[in-house]
Design a protein around this motif. Structure first.
Motif: not given
Length: 300
Positions: A173-195
């Protein structure tokens, strides 16, 4: 504003995601006897992040930039991966994978409520509420009356699974509110999993002391690699694409489909036989999906 509608391509991706996440409970059960929960999840996340890093390099996708982006991805990694993955793995040390997947199907119930609180774009309609109720009833019918019985250990493991479902819903629910827009799905997935990997690594080192563990058998290693590459890296590429195109409530319909996926895999691969309550449960889940999707009702 009404909730986002689902296109045919969204439904196809949702079915693929249900397959990838449905088999993850089986792979976790295969690995757990050889690898403790925190280490299992840490290795799963690290391998998935490395695979996505390779995808980003091949496709020329840049890493997210800025403290706000990485702070949001760290929060998402905590809610979507570190907490629920660990809770599910700990729960599966006591309950079987089928029950864990069924309890995971409570995610849409949490998602509908949280989405209504968090955003006006996911309005609660009578049809949507009826769809959630039908889906939950279908899951209850499929699992049967005896699955939730057991001693304190069983009850505690079931509560861990329900807590994991709550965190999954919160992250979506909060994914699109806490992560800035403009990121590709690949970049979002990598950033989430690496963190998430960085968040869990200290727990793995502290509680599991993985350097003292014997090498897992080949079948467990193979299951862990498939769990990381297909049910984590590949699944989250689909997840973030669907989050953008279909919205959080529609995305979490996948958890209604996971027990059905597990059941059908048992029939097709293991030769298991469907019983009447399982067929009735799948019919109720199908009704719930139709009500939440809403297109057939609008046409009528």
């Amino acid at each position: 504003m009404s909730a986002q509608s689902m296109r045919r391509s969204d439904w196809l991706l949702l079915c693929l995601l249900a397959l990838l996440w449905g088999v993850s409970f089986f792979f976790i059960a295969v690995v757990l006897p050889s690898v403790p929960a925190f280490t299992l999840v840490t290795v799963r996340l690290a391998l998935a992040a490395l695979a996505l890093a390779g995808v980003m390099r091949l496709r020329g996708i840049r890493l997210p930039r800025g403290a706000r982006a990485w702070g949001g991805l760290a929060m998402l990694g905590l809610l979507n991966n570190a907490l629920p993955f660990s809770l599910v793995a700990l729960a599966q040390g006591t309950i079987d994978s089928g029950l864990a997947s069924v309890l995971n199907a409570t995610v849409p119930l949490f998602t509908v409520v949280l989405a209504r609180i968090a955003t006006s774009a996911e309005r609660l309609t009578p049809a949507r509420l009826g769809g959630v109720a039908a889906g939950m009833a279908g899951v209850a019918v499929m699992v049967g009356s005896g699955a939730l019985s057991g001693g304190p250990g069983q009850a505690g493991a079931q509560m861990l699974s329900l807590a994991a479902a709550f965190f999954y819903a919160t992250g979506t629910v909060f994914a699109r509110r806490i992560v800035p827009g403009g990121l590709s799905p690949v970049a979002m997935a990598f950033g989430q999993l690496s963190m998430a990997t960085l968040l869990l690594l200290p727990l793995s080192l502290l509680f599991d002391a993985p350097w003292t563990l014997p090498m897992p058998p080949p079948h467990a290693l193979a299951a862990l690699v498939v769990l990381a590459l297909m049910s984590t890296a590949g699944a989250y590429l689909i997840y973030f694409r669907l989050l953008i195109s279909a919205g959080p409530v529609n995305l979490q319909l996948v958890t209604f489909m996971i027990p059905v996926t597990a059941l059908l895999l048992g029939v097709l691969v293991l030769g298991e036989v469907l019983v009447a309550r399982q067929i009735a449960g799948m019919a109720l889940i199908a009704l719930g999906l139709v009500l939440i999707d809403g297109r057939l009702l609008r046409r009528r």
